[in-house]
Design a protein around this motif. Structure first.
Motif, PDB file in Angstrom:
ATOM      1  N   PRO A   3       0.691  -1.423   0.055  1.00  0.00           N
ATOM      2  CA  PRO A   3      -0.417  -0.236  -0.227  1.00  0.00           C
ATOM      3  C   PRO A   3       0.858   0.918  -0.345  1.00  0.00           C
ATOM      4  O   PRO A   3       0.332   1.730  -0.641  1.00  0.00           O
ATOM      5  N   GLU A   4       2.111   1.110   0.319  1.00  0.00           N
ATOM      6  CA  GLU A   4       2.637   1.683   0.394  1.00  0.00           C
ATOM      7  C   GLU A   4       3.234   2.724  -0.755  1.00  0.00           C
ATOM      8  O   GLU A   4       4.172   3.998  -1.206  1.00  0.00           O
ATOM      9  N   GLU A   5       3.300   2.007  -1.486  1.00  0.00           N
ATOM     10  CA  GLU A   5       4.231   1.744  -3.421  1.00  0.00           C
ATOM     11  C   GLU A   5       2.927   3.413  -4.186  1.00  0.00           C
ATOM     12  O   GLU A   5       3.398   3.483  -4.786  1.00  0.00           O
ATOM     13  N   PHE A   6       1.655   3.275  -3.188  1.00  0.00           N
ATOM     14  CA  PHE A   6       0.828   3.195  -4.322  1.00  0.00           C
ATOM     15  C   PHE A   6       0.586   5.017  -4.122  1.00  0.00           C
ATOM     16  O   PHE A   6       1.050   5.806  -2.741  1.00  0.00           O
ATOM     17  N   THR A   7      -0.014   6.224  -4.864  1.00  0.00           N
ATOM     18  CA  THR A   7      -0.065   6.872  -4.509  1.00  0.00           C
ATOM     19  C   THR A   7      -1.896   7.829  -4.828  1.00  0.00           C
ATOM     20  O   THR A   7      -2.397   7.511  -5.631  1.00  0.00           O
ATOM     21  N   ILE A  21      -2.022   0.861 -11.893  1.00  0.00           N
ATOM     22  CA  ILE A  21      -2.055  -0.065 -11.003  1.00  0.00           C
ATOM     23  C   ILE A  21      -3.265   0.989 -10.167  1.00  0.00           C
ATOM     24  O   ILE A  21      -2.400   2.102  -9.782  1.00  0.00           O
ATOM     25  N   VAL A  22      -4.070   0.489 -10.675  1.00  0.00           N
ATOM     26  CA  VAL A  22      -5.111   1.093  -9.450  1.00  0.00           C
ATOM     27  C   VAL A  22      -5.932   0.731  -8.274  1.00  0.00           C
ATOM     28  O   VAL A  22      -6.107  -0.537  -8.462  1.00  0.00           O
ATOM     29  N   THR A  23      -6.247   0.828  -7.379  1.00  0.00           N
ATOM     30  CA  THR A  23      -6.814   0.395  -6.935  1.00  0.00           C
ATOM     31  C   THR A  23      -8.008   1.380  -6.166  1.00  0.00           C
ATOM     32  O   THR A  23      -8.865   2.576  -5.616  1.00  0.00           O
ATOM     33  N   ASN A  24      -9.091   0.434  -5.215  1.00  0.00           N
ATOM     34  CA  ASN A  24     -10.082   1.520  -4.861  1.00  0.00           C
ATOM     35  C   ASN A  24     -10.394   1.231  -3.003  1.00  0.00           C
ATOM     36  O   ASN A  24     -11.557   1.076  -2.948  1.00  0.00           O
ATOM     37  N   ASN A  25      -9.295   0.140  -3.060  1.00  0.00           N
ATOM     38  CA  ASN A  25      -9.626   0.004  -1.625  1.00  0.00           C
ATOM     39  C   ASN A  25      -8.669  -0.794  -1.328  1.00  0.00           C
ATOM     40  O   ASN A  25      -7.836  -1.842  -1.365  1.00  0.00           O
ATOM     41  N   LEU A  26      -6.917   0.528  -1.014  1.00  0.00           N
ATOM     42  CA  LEU A  26      -6.206  -0.097  -0.251  1.00  0.00           C
ATOM     43  C   LEU A  26      -5.866  -0.510   0.472  1.00  0.00           C
ATOM     44  O   LEU A  26      -4.841  -1.718   0.647  1.00  0.00           O
ATOM     45  N   GLY A  33      -2.845 -12.922   1.813  1.00  0.00           N
ATOM     46  CA  GLY A  33      -2.088 -11.839   2.840  1.00  0.00           C
ATOM     47  C   GLY A  33      -1.838 -10.865   1.310  1.00  0.00           C
ATOM     48  O   GLY A  33      -1.266  -9.722   2.082  1.00  0.00           O
ATOM     49  N   GLU A  34      -1.872 -11.249   0.381  1.00  0.00           N
ATOM     50  CA  GLU A  34      -1.089  -9.750  -0.762  1.00  0.00           C
ATOM     51  C   GLU A  34      -2.351  -8.811  -1.147  1.00  0.00           C
ATOM     52  O   GLU A  34      -3.874  -9.324  -1.186  1.00  0.00           O
ATOM     53  N   MET A  35      -2.126  -7.846  -1.586  1.00  0.00           N
ATOM     54  CA  MET A  35      -3.486  -6.604  -2.007  1.00  0.00           C
ATOM     55  C   MET A  35      -4.403  -7.632  -3.328  1.00  0.00           C
ATOM     56  O   MET A  35      -3.380  -8.229  -4.289  1.00  0.00           O
ATOM     57  N   SER A  36      -5.110  -7.158  -2.736  1.00  0.00           N
ATOM     58  CA  SER A  36      -6.319  -7.370  -3.642  1.00  0.00           C
ATOM     59  C   SER A  36      -7.570  -5.902  -4.793  1.00  0.00           C
ATOM     60  O   SER A  36      -6.881  -4.797  -3.894  1.00  0.00           O
ATOM     61  N   HIS A  37      -8.372  -6.020  -5.294  1.00  0.00           N
ATOM     62  CA  HIS A  37      -8.893  -4.966  -5.483  1.00  0.00           C
ATOM     63  C   HIS A  37      -7.866  -4.010  -6.536  1.00  0.00           C
ATOM     64  O   HIS A  37      -8.047  -2.970  -6.197  1.00  0.00           O
ATOM     65  N   VAL A  38      -7.116  -4.880  -7.056  1.00  0.00           N
ATOM     66  CA  VAL A  38      -6.004  -3.547  -8.039  1.00  0.00           C
ATOM     67  C   VAL A  38      -5.868  -4.531  -9.526  1.00  0.00           C
ATOM     68  O   VAL A  38      -6.554  -4.987  -9.677  1.00  0.00           O
ATOM     69  N   TRP A  39      -6.242  -3.142 -10.013  1.00  0.00           N
ATOM     70  CA  TRP A  39      -6.215  -3.140 -11.923  1.00  0.00           C
ATOM     71  C   TRP A  39      -5.104  -2.365 -12.560  1.00  0.00           C
ATOM     72  O   TRP A  39      -4.919  -1.637 -11.995  1.00  0.00           O
ATOM     73  N   ILE A  64     -15.442   0.068 -13.253  1.00  0.00           N
ATOM     74  CA  ILE A  64     -14.653  -0.137 -11.814  1.00  0.00           C
ATOM     75  C   ILE A  64     -15.118   1.642 -11.434  1.00  0.00           C
ATOM     76  O   ILE A  64     -14.159   2.297 -12.045  1.00  0.00           O
ATOM     77  N   ILE A  65     -15.276   1.791 -10.457  1.00  0.00           N
ATOM     78  CA  ILE A  65     -15.537   3.019  -9.609  1.00  0.00           C
ATOM     79  C   ILE A  65     -15.076   3.591  -8.003  1.00  0.00           C
ATOM     80  O   ILE A  65     -14.210   2.521  -7.608  1.00  0.00           O
ATOM     81  N   GLY A  66     -14.575   4.325  -7.797  1.00  0.00           N
ATOM     82  CA  GLY A  66     -14.457   4.823  -6.739  1.00  0.00           C
ATOM     83  C   GLY A  66     -12.673   4.057  -7.003  1.00  0.00           C
ATOM     84  O   GLY A  66     -12.186   4.131  -5.810  1.00  0.00           O
ATOM     85  N   LEU A  67     -11.835   4.953  -7.568  1.00  0.00           N
ATOM     86  CA  LEU A  67     -10.568   4.680  -7.204  1.00  0.00           C
ATOM     87  C   LEU A  67      -9.589   5.644  -6.720  1.00  0.00           C
ATOM     88  O   LEU A  67     -10.257   6.645  -6.405  1.00  0.00           O
ATOM     89  N   SER A  68      -8.899   5.248  -5.855  1.00  0.00           N
ATOM     90  CA  SER A  68      -8.708   5.844  -4.923  1.00  0.00           C
ATOM     91  C   SER A  68      -6.714   6.010  -4.878  1.00  0.00           C
ATOM     92  O   SER A  68      -6.592   6.993  -4.814  1.00  0.00           O
ATOM     93  N   HIS A  69      -6.528   5.277  -5.327  1.00  0.00           N
ATOM     94  CA  HIS A  69      -4.471   5.566  -5.536  1.00  0.00           C
ATOM     95  C   HIS A  69      -4.291   4.784  -6.305  1.00  0.00           C
ATOM     96  O   HIS A  69      -5.191   3.892  -6.806  1.00  0.00           O
ATOM     97  N   TRP A  70      -3.417   4.741  -7.240  1.00  0.00           N
ATOM     98  CA  TRP A  70      -2.033   4.408  -8.177  1.00  0.00           C
ATOM     99  C   TRP A  70      -0.660   4.409  -8.046  1.00  0.00           C
ATOM    100  O   TRP A  70      -0.198   4.986  -6.883  1.00  0.00           O
ATOM    101  N   LYS A  71       0.109   3.692  -9.363  1.00  0.00           N
ATOM    102  CA  LYS A  71       1.026   3.832  -9.085  1.00  0.00           C
ATOM    103  C   LYS A  71       1.488   3.152  -9.958  1.00  0.00           C
ATOM    104  O   LYS A  71       0.680   2.398 -11.319  1.00  0.00           O
ATOM    105  N   TYR A  72       2.777   4.082 -11.102  1.00  0.00           N
ATOM    106  CA  TYR A  72       3.455   3.424 -12.207  1.00  0.00           C
ATOM    107  C   TYR A  72       3.526   1.838 -12.078  1.00  0.00           C
ATOM    108  O   TYR A  72       3.864   1.521 -11.403  1.00  0.00           O
ATOM    109  N   ALA A  73       2.645   0.961 -13.807  1.00  0.00           N
ATOM    110  CA  ALA A  73       3.693  -0.612 -13.237  1.00  0.00           C
ATOM    111  C   ALA A  73       4.763  -0.191 -13.896  1.00  0.00           C
ATOM    112  O   ALA A  73       5.428   0.448 -14.310  1.00  0.00           O
TER     113      ALA A  73
END
Length: 73
Positions: A3-7, A21-26, A33-39, A64-73
């Motif tokens: 999660p700390e890699e995301f903006t 890579i985006v998420t709507n649930n950080l 135990g891995e991050m899910s809800h990522v596209w 996919i709505i409510g995107l909250s965070h992103w990071k470059y792939a």
């Protein structure tokens, strides 16, 4: 991914047409135990409805709505 890699989209926006890579649930995690809800996407924009926030689409063209965070792939 961590999660700390995301903006937050509220903090900064990625460049258009870059792979991100985006998420709507950080905090979402799968059974391992891995991050899910990522596209991975190259498209993001403001949704057509106010409650949608920032959106993208998955491979089956579902919004996919409510995107909250992103990071470059």
């Amino acid at each position: 991914m961590k999660p700390e890699e995301f903006t937050s989209f509220a903090e900064a926006k990625p460049e258009k047409n870059k792979h991100i890579i985006v998420t709507n649930n950080l905090g979402a995690k799968n059974a391992h135990g891995e991050m899910s809800h990522v596209w991975m996407t190259t498209f993001w924009d403001k949704g057509s409805e106010k409650h949608e926030g920032i959106v993208t689409f998955d491979s089956s063209h579902q919004k996919i709505i409510g995107l909250s965070h992103w990071k470059y792939a």
